[in-house]
Scaffold this motif. Structure first.
Motif, PDB file in Angstrom:
ATOM      1  N   MET A   1       0.834  -1.204   0.000  1.00 31.14           N
ATOM      2  CA  MET A   1       0.000   0.000   0.000  1.00 31.14           C
ATOM      3  C   MET A   1       0.867   1.252   0.000  1.00 31.14           C
ATOM      4  N   ALA A   2       0.227   2.327  -0.308  1.00 34.21           N
ATOM      5  CA  ALA A   2       0.952   3.584  -0.320  1.00 34.21           C
ATOM      6  C   ALA A   2       1.420   3.938   1.076  1.00 34.21           C
TER       7      ALA A   2
ATOM      8  N   VAL B   1      -3.931   8.878 -17.281  1.00 34.82           N
ATOM      9  CA  VAL B   1      -3.987   7.526 -16.731  1.00 34.82           C
ATOM     10  C   VAL B   1      -3.101   7.460 -15.486  1.00 34.82           C
ATOM     11  N   VAL B   2      -1.981   8.158 -15.517  1.00 30.36           N
ATOM     12  CA  VAL B   2      -1.110   8.187 -14.340  1.00 30.36           C
ATOM     13  C   VAL B   2      -1.800   8.932 -13.200  1.00 30.36           C
ATOM     14  N   THR B   3      -2.382  10.092 -13.526  1.00 27.38           N
ATOM     15  CA  THR B   3      -3.135  10.834 -12.522  1.00 27.38           C
ATOM     16  C   THR B   3      -4.221   9.958 -11.915  1.00 27.38           C
ATOM     17  N   ASN B   4      -4.927   9.254 -12.788  1.00 28.15           N
ATOM     18  CA  ASN B   4      -6.049   8.448 -12.311  1.00 28.15           C
ATOM     19  C   ASN B   4      -5.611   7.355 -11.357  1.00 28.15           C
ATOM     20  N   TYR B   5      -4.564   6.631 -11.716  1.00 32.95           N
ATOM     21  CA  TYR B   5      -4.155   5.544 -10.817  1.00 32.95           C
ATOM     22  C   TYR B   5      -3.584   6.101  -9.507  1.00 32.95           C
TER      23      TYR B   5
ATOM     24  N   LEU C   1      -7.524  -2.893 -11.213  1.00 33.57           N
ATOM     25  CA  LEU C   1      -7.628  -3.571 -12.498  1.00 33.57           C
ATOM     26  C   LEU C   1      -7.006  -2.650 -13.536  1.00 33.57           C
ATOM     27  N   GLY C   2      -6.605  -3.233 -14.653  1.00 36.29           N
ATOM     28  CA  GLY C   2      -5.842  -2.456 -15.620  1.00 36.29           C
ATOM     29  C   GLY C   2      -6.694  -1.612 -16.543  1.00 36.29           C
TER      30      GLY C   2
ATOM     31  N   ALA D   1       3.318   1.083 -14.174  1.00 38.20           N
ATOM     32  CA  ALA D   1       4.459   1.595 -13.406  1.00 38.20           C
ATOM     33  C   ALA D   1       3.985   2.228 -12.098  1.00 38.20           C
ATOM     34  N   VAL D   2       2.833   2.884 -12.135  1.00 36.33           N
ATOM     35  CA  VAL D   2       2.289   3.457 -10.900  1.00 36.33           C
ATOM     36  C   VAL D   2       1.968   2.335  -9.912  1.00 36.33           C
ATOM     37  N   ALA D   3       1.328   1.279 -10.425  1.00 36.91           N
ATOM     38  CA  ALA D   3       0.977   0.154  -9.573  1.00 36.91           C
ATOM     39  C   ALA D   3       2.231  -0.483  -8.998  1.00 36.91           C
ATOM     40  N   GLU D   4       3.241  -0.651  -9.869  1.00 39.38           N
ATOM     41  CA  GLU D   4       4.477  -1.300  -9.437  1.00 39.38           C
ATOM     42  C   GLU D   4       5.153  -0.495  -8.321  1.00 39.38           C
TER      43      GLU D   4
END
Lengths: 620, 293, 407
Positions: free
Chosen positions: C1-2, C92-96, C109-110, C122-125
């Motif tokens: 988690m963050a 998409v980066v902002t959204n994730y 989900l992707g 990459a954000v998820a990773e």
């Protein structure tokens, strides 16, 4: 009066203090933002910083230089691509290392685009920038061996621990780039370079005629405008972890950058940054809470239309204007009055006209210029004797102003020779001729309207050197000299007034002072007495005489016959693009060819002389 | 040789429709000095309207043309009065921004109304061809080219033989002169804009019949249309026709002989090169602010 | 988690004072276990890839609906937050980032398409969250050393046409085409499919007489088709997304060009839309690769079809099924691990196990790419059938384009 002045100085000091305080606090908030915001706010901040860097850079060419460009987003993408391409072959080196290379590449390509401004401005330049953006995208798509085509290139993930450092490195690098970008903008605005750019924005043709080497200025401006955004592009790509032609060269990026400039205020130091810091959160909001894609288009499209129509100046200039209005409410501005002109005694009118030497300072031979089927100048030949006040007269449409434009370099002759002081100059650019000693004014005055009178007078450049670009815009001996010239023409009381706010006659005087700074050998005045009141006509005549006494040679185009006949010798008469008569005023008056030329064109000689006669009567 | 001839046939047929669509753009520029970046978006809008008429009422796209033209005339009028008019006083590059903004708004509106999926019209003639020897002439393209010629001739007649046409031309040559002889330049400008959008409407309707439509394709269209009028000369109607033929044929030749990626670059390359080398195009005058050197 | 904000502040302070070594750990998950599990995704609902994005959204929504009807995941209801990224990478980066830190979602989900999933993954990773993506066939996604990304289809793009190409190559001499044309959309998803097929077919001696890549902006295929017709190709293998495939067929009609064999990579999988786009006659005998067949008897497919029909009507397009399958993978992992807080455990489980989905059985390589084969489908008499591999086939016969069956 002095109390009020002291109070206003105090007020100004206080408001500046408040302003700086607010700015310092805002800057601190931006620098330490990751401490305050969550990951999503940080993300918005990073994008805002990137776009602010882009806008701050674009401001140099759009705000200062007046070239609106929709290709700024391309340089962001180019910066990202450079780092991605280099990173692909050297994956173990941190992408941050490539920032300078990316910045320089972007700057070089921007200079290439800047070359285009040699041929095109205004709307066609805007279209070219759009084409440029799409062509760059096309190259990124098609140059597969290098760019990997539409598949794009991935960056490695950051090597630092996300849990510990988060986005700090991205954030701090971007803050540093933005600070540098603002600093450079600030520096430019304060130097000769900046004044030159603004002169180009206000009137590129005029800028050339006062010795500003526009192409070099513009090339440097384009380079600087893309330098930091190229570097930011590296951070952008690294942050997104991926570059591809569609995302990196999306025209919406450019639109947001242009919008930021217009919203915040074109040509202001912090306006573009402010604009970006407003628009990027608006973008995020529209995307997250208003339904995304199509709504974003509505928001940005609508903003674009509304801003241009309703707030074309932008926030900062509008607020400044409002503040200015509030502060100066009730005080009287410096407008219209010409009392100051009487301060200096005029030299007594001369009984005898200046003796004419034999050597020609300027010799024009066989000059030709056509516009389509119209031959405006057709084998024009004449000389301007050194030390003379030579007049070039002729009926309307006889080609006088065209001859002026050909001599000063605003137009290129189709054929013919122009020799100044023994040197052929017809192939030189306007600034080159200015540097060699030609100074000219325009029929309709062409001052840089948004600059102050003093800035106008220090703008001309007597030569071009790179180191001079960095000199202060208004400083040292030059400023002193400029003030002297302003005093000479009697306009020193207006030194801080905006040039555009002066009366037409006052502008003529300032324009004269402006070219005096060039220390020209030959002063060319296009209708110095046209459209101004009799007192000023008299004044203008006096100034010309005084300068002539000091050794300046003049070439005048003028319709006011009494003015010409009382001031000039020799006189050249132009008709249908040729010199049909030459001689002293007395000879010209008797020449039947001259009368023919005027009457043949229904020219009302009496009328014109009537105007002048009134002036003469009042003046003497 | 057969392949080359076939390519030229397809290029000319496409060029006819391009010419019709570009005529409005060049007309609007000629009279108002406004470069309407939203022109491509208006074309796609007209195509979507045609699509709706076809899918809802089964109205044949070619029969829908008169109706679409009337609607587009109205839309053009409203957009002009609502937005474009207010930018006319400012710098030319500002009008470019305004019309660019309008293009974005239209793209968004179309996305909301018709969605961002592609819509295509299929009638019995859209997938058929007339075959002449070894060559094929797509029926829909033949019809579209014929209609384009008819509308262009009508437009030419309107501009050259009617009072309105003289007023438009007067306003385009000399604004204050036109005022002097009793032409209301403001009204003529609005009318010209609306007429330009209406002729575009005819082109847009056929566009809907010829190929699938997506809101986001307007960039491609404006690029192509700009390239046409840049090539033909800003403000010149015959220039637009010639420019359209050149672009149509060049695109097809590029596809066949260079690679199918190249038609995308053709308009931009032409814009770039022509504006730098010969800003006045084939038949036009230079933009006034180009006259720096 | 963050990591929480406090952690980062602490980290910064520590770093600044050169005291390396931060032991602070994310402190999270205070809610009761009855709270719904929130799943986040960003999709291109507008813009260039909206077609697939909207279909995937339907798949996600059907999956959420059916999961909740069946009692949720680990007894908790499922909610999904879907944001629109407008086919834009910034967004998409902002959204994730938003999904992770503002919406505080439990699982991800992707997005749709490799172009968006590369930055999104990459954000998820970075946040160490499992990222199951329904559509990320670009091989580039899996050579980055990521540990949390999984592609929930059978194969990456390069292998999608393999089964089809091998079948053609194995045809008897008299039935095998001698020449082939390979037009392809310039897209990381379409190009590799064609390249993969060409490699196999040319090795089998089928001559390549045309090969070209057209950009996404191509709308009129008349001149491309004219050039292919002039080349005389007996077989066309097109790497197509959606509308380019439809336009291509319509242009072939106009040009009167009819190759024996027509393969299009994705277009024909768009079900009814493809059918309406090209017209019934033209669908007959068109080959395609697909991850999904509506007529397959995979586990849960019948229920999926019924639910889709109920919610959206019609037959689900492939992207909807892929979206659904991505959800199934996530659910299987969560239930097997018995919790959702340990994302690394979820990732390890997916890597080590097989999951039964409506696409069939999926399994993964170390790098998260799938190790399976695509199905080969063909339109027959107005419906899409599976013809290869034999064990999954729903139709015995295989046809030429608008022509006779193969022996």
């Amino acid at each position: 009066m002095s109390d009020a002045a002291a109070k206003s100085v105090q007020d100004e000091r206080r408001s500046r203090l408040i302003r700086n305080g607010v700015l310092a606090v805002l800057a601190l908030i931006v620098v330490l933002f990751p401490l305050i915001g969550d990951a999503s706010m940080e993300n918005t901040m990073i994008l805002a910083l990137i776009f602010a860097i882009g806008a701050s850079g674009l401001n140099i060419i759009t705000g200062y230089t007046g070239y609106l460009s929709l290709s700024q987003g391309a340089f962001l993408g180019i910066g990202a691509y450079v780092a991605a391409i280099l990173g692909r072959s050297m994956p173990d080196i941190s992408p941050f290392v490539w920032m300078p290379v990316a910045g320089l590449t972007a700057a070089l390509l921007a200079m290439l685009l800047g070359l285009v401004t040699y041929r095109s401005r205004g709307a066609s330049f805007v279209i070219i920038t759009i084409a440029f953006l799409f062509l760059v995208q096309f190259v990124a798509t098609q140059w597969v061996p290098v760019t990997n085509g539409t598949a794009g290139i991935t960056f490695p993930l950051p090597t630092w621990s996300n849990a510990v450092w988060g986005n700090w490195p991205f954030h701090l690098v971007l803050v540093g780039l933005l600070a540098l970008s603002i600093l450079v903008s600030w520096w430019i605005r304060r130097t000769k370079f900046g004044t030159g750019l603004i002169a180009i924005r206000e009137d590129e043709g005029k800028a050339g005629s006062v010795g500003i080497n526009a192409p070099i200025y513009k090339l440097l401006a384009f380079g600087l405008s893309a330098l930091f955004v190229g570097m930011a592009g590296t951070v952008y790509g690294y942050y997104l972890s991926f570059v591809d032609p569609i995302g990196m060269f999306s025209i919406l990026n450019s639109v947001i950058i242009v919008l930021a400039i217009i919203l915040g205020g074109r040509g202001t130091l912090l306006g573009p940054v402010l604009g970006a810091f407003i628009l990027v959160p608006v973008d995020a909001f529209a995307n997250n809470y208003l339904g995304g894609g199509n709504i974003r288009l509505l928001v940005f499209g609508g903003l674009l239309v509304l801003l241009v129509v309703l707030l074309p100046k932008g926030i900062i200039p509008t607020v400044q204007l409002l503040l200015e209005k509030r502060r100066t409410k009730g005080t009287v501005g410096l407008t219209g009055s010409i009392t100051a002109l009487a301060d200096r005694p005029l030299p007594p009118p001369r009984e005898k006209l200046a003796p004419v030497g034999d050597t020609m300072l300027l010799q024009v031979t066989g000059l030709e210029k056509s516009f389509g089927a119209l031959k405006a100048v057709d084998g024009c030949t004449f000389g301007v004797p050194e030390g003379s006040i030579t007049a070039l007269i002729g009926p309307n449409g006889s080609g006088k102003t065209t001859v002026f434009n050909l001599i000063s370099g605003l137009m290129t002759p189709d054929a013919g020779e122009i020799v100044l002081d023994g040197e052929r100059i017809e192939g030189l650019a306007p600034w080159g001729r200015a540097h060699r000693g030609i100074g000219r004014t325009f029929q309709m005055t062409r001052l840089f309207r948004e600059m102050t009178v003093l800035e106008n007078v220090v703008a001309p450049l007597r030569d071009f050197q790179f180191r001079q670009l960095g000199l202060g815009a208004v400083s040292g001996s030059e400023a002193e000299k400029a003030e002297e010239f302003l005093e000479f023409v009697g306009m020193q009381a207006y030194r801080d007034a905006r040039a555009g706010s002066l009366s037409y006659g006052q502008q003529k005087l300032v324009e004269l002072a402006q070219i005096l700074v060039l220390d020209p050998k030959l002063i060319m005045l296009d209708e110095p007495a046209g459209g101004i009141n009799p007192t000023l006509i008299e004044r203008m005549g006096g100034l010309i005489r005084e300068l002539n006494d000091q050794g300046k040679t003049f070439l005048l185009v003028e319709h006011n016959m009494p003015f010409v006949l009382g001031l000039c010798n020799p006189v050249r008469v132009l008709a249908r693009g040729q010199v049909i008569a030459e001689g002293s005023p007395a000879e010209i008056q008797k020449d039947p060819l001259v009368l023919d030329a005027y009457l043949g064109d229904d020219y009302m000689l009496e009328n014109r002389s009537g105007d002048g006669a009134a002036a003469k009567g009042e003046g003497r | 040789m057969i392949a080359l001839t076939q390519t030229l046939i397809l290029g000319v047929l496409a060029g006819a429709v391009y010419a019709l669509m570009a005529s409005g753009l060049t007309l609007i520029f000629g009279v108002m000095r406004v470069i309407n970046i939203a022109h491509g978006a208006f074309a796609v809008l007209a195509a979507f309207l045609t699509y709706s008429l076809w899918s809802a009422f089964g109205l044949d796209p070619l029969l829908a043309i008169p109706f679409i033209m009337v609607v587009m005339f109205g839309i053009g009028w409203v957009v002009y009065q609502g937005a474009v008019r207010h930018s006319r006083g400012s710098h030319v590059s500002m009008t470019v921004l305004v019309t660019f903004g309008i293009a974005l708004v239209l793209e968004g509106v179309m996305g909301i109304i018709w969605g961002n999926r592609s819509a295509s019209i299929r009638t019995d003639y859209t997938d058929a061809s007339v075959e002449v020897g070894p060559f094929f002439f797509p029926q829909v393209q033949l019809l579209a080219a014929a209609i384009a010629v008819v509308v262009l001739i009508a437009l030419y007649f309107l501009l050259n033989k009617t009072w309105l046409g003289r007023a438009i031309r007067a306003a385009s040559v000399n604004e204050s002169g036109a005022l002097l002889v009793g032409v209301s330049v403001a009204a003529v400008a609005a009318l010209t804009f609306a007429i330009g959008i209406a002729t575009l409407g005819a082109g847009g309707a056929m566009l809907g019949a010829i190929q699938p439509i997506v809101p986001g394709t307007h960039y491609q269209w404006i690029a192509r249309l700009l390239a046409i009028i840049v090539l033909g000369g800003f403000g010149s109607l015959p220039g637009a026709v010639i420019g359209a033929m050149i672009i149509g044929v060049t695109e097809m030749l590029a596809t066949t002989y260079v690679g199918s990626a190249w038609p995308v670059a053709v308009p931009f390359l032409i814009i770039f090169i022509v504006l730098i080398v010969r800003p006045q195009g084939i038949m036009g005058a230079r933009l006034r602010e180009d006259l720096v050197s | 988690m963050a990591a929480s904000r406090a952690t980062r502040i602490a980290a910064l302070t520590a770093g600044l004072s050169l005291l390396v070594g931060v032991s602070a750990c994310a402190t999270d998950s205070g809610g009761t276990t009855d709270d719904p599990i929130v799943i986040g995704a960003s999709l291109p609902l507008t813009g260039e890839f909206s077609q697939g994005g909207l279909d995937t959204q339907q798949g996600y929504e059907v999956w959420v609906e059916m999961t909740n009807e069946a009692g949720g995941i680990l007894g908790r209801d499922v909610e999904i937050v879907i944001r629109d990224d407008a086919t834009n990478q910034n967004t998409v980066v902002t959204n994730y980032n938003n999904l992770i830190s503002v919406d505080d979602v439990d699982l991800l989900l992707g997005s749709q398409s490799s172009l968006l999933n590369i930055p999104a993954s990459a954000v998820a990773e970075r946040n160490e969250m499992v990222f199951v993506c329904p559509s990320c066939g670009s091989p580039d996604m899996f050579n980055r050393g990521f540990e949390f990304i999984f592609f929930s289809q059978q194969a990456v793009a390069t292998d999608q046409a393999r089964v089809f190409a091998e079948w053609i190559a194995a045809l008897p001499e008299d039935q095998r085409p001698k020449t082939a044309a390979y037009p392809s959309l310039d897209d990381p998803f379409a190009g590799p499919v064609v390249d993969g097929a060409e490699a196999i077919l040319s090795a089998a001696g089928i001559e390549t007489v045309y090969k070209d890549i057209y950009p996404a902006t191509t709308k009129n295929f008349d001149s491309i088709v004219a050039a292919i017709a002039a080349s005389g190709a007996e077989m066309v293998v097109q790497g197509a997304q959606f509308e380019d495939g439809v336009n291509f067929v319509r242009s072939m009609n106009r040009a009167g060009y009819e190759p024996d064999i027509l393969y299009q990579s994705s277009s024909p999988t768009y079900g009814q839309q493809y059918f309406d786009g090209v017209g019934e006659d033209n669908t007959q005998g068109v080959f395609f690769s697909t991850s999904y067949s509506s007529v397959a008897s995979t586990p849960g497919n019948a229920e999926f079809l019924a639910k889709y029909e109920e919610m959206f009507g019609g037959i689900p397009p492939e992207d909807a099924a892929d979206g659904f399958a991505a959800g199934e993978v996530l659910k299987a992992a969560a239930e097997a691990v018995g919790g959702i807080d340990d994302q690394r455990a979820l990732a390890d489980w997916i890597r080590a196990n097989e999951v039964q989905t409506i696409l069939g059985t999926l399994s993964w390589n170390e790098n998260g790419s799938p190790k399976g084969d695509f199905l080969v489908g063909q339109w027959q008499d107005g419906s899409a059938q599976i013809v290869l591999p034999a064990e999954a086939a729903t139709s015995e016969t295989i046809f030429r384009w608008r022509g006779a069956a193969f022996e």
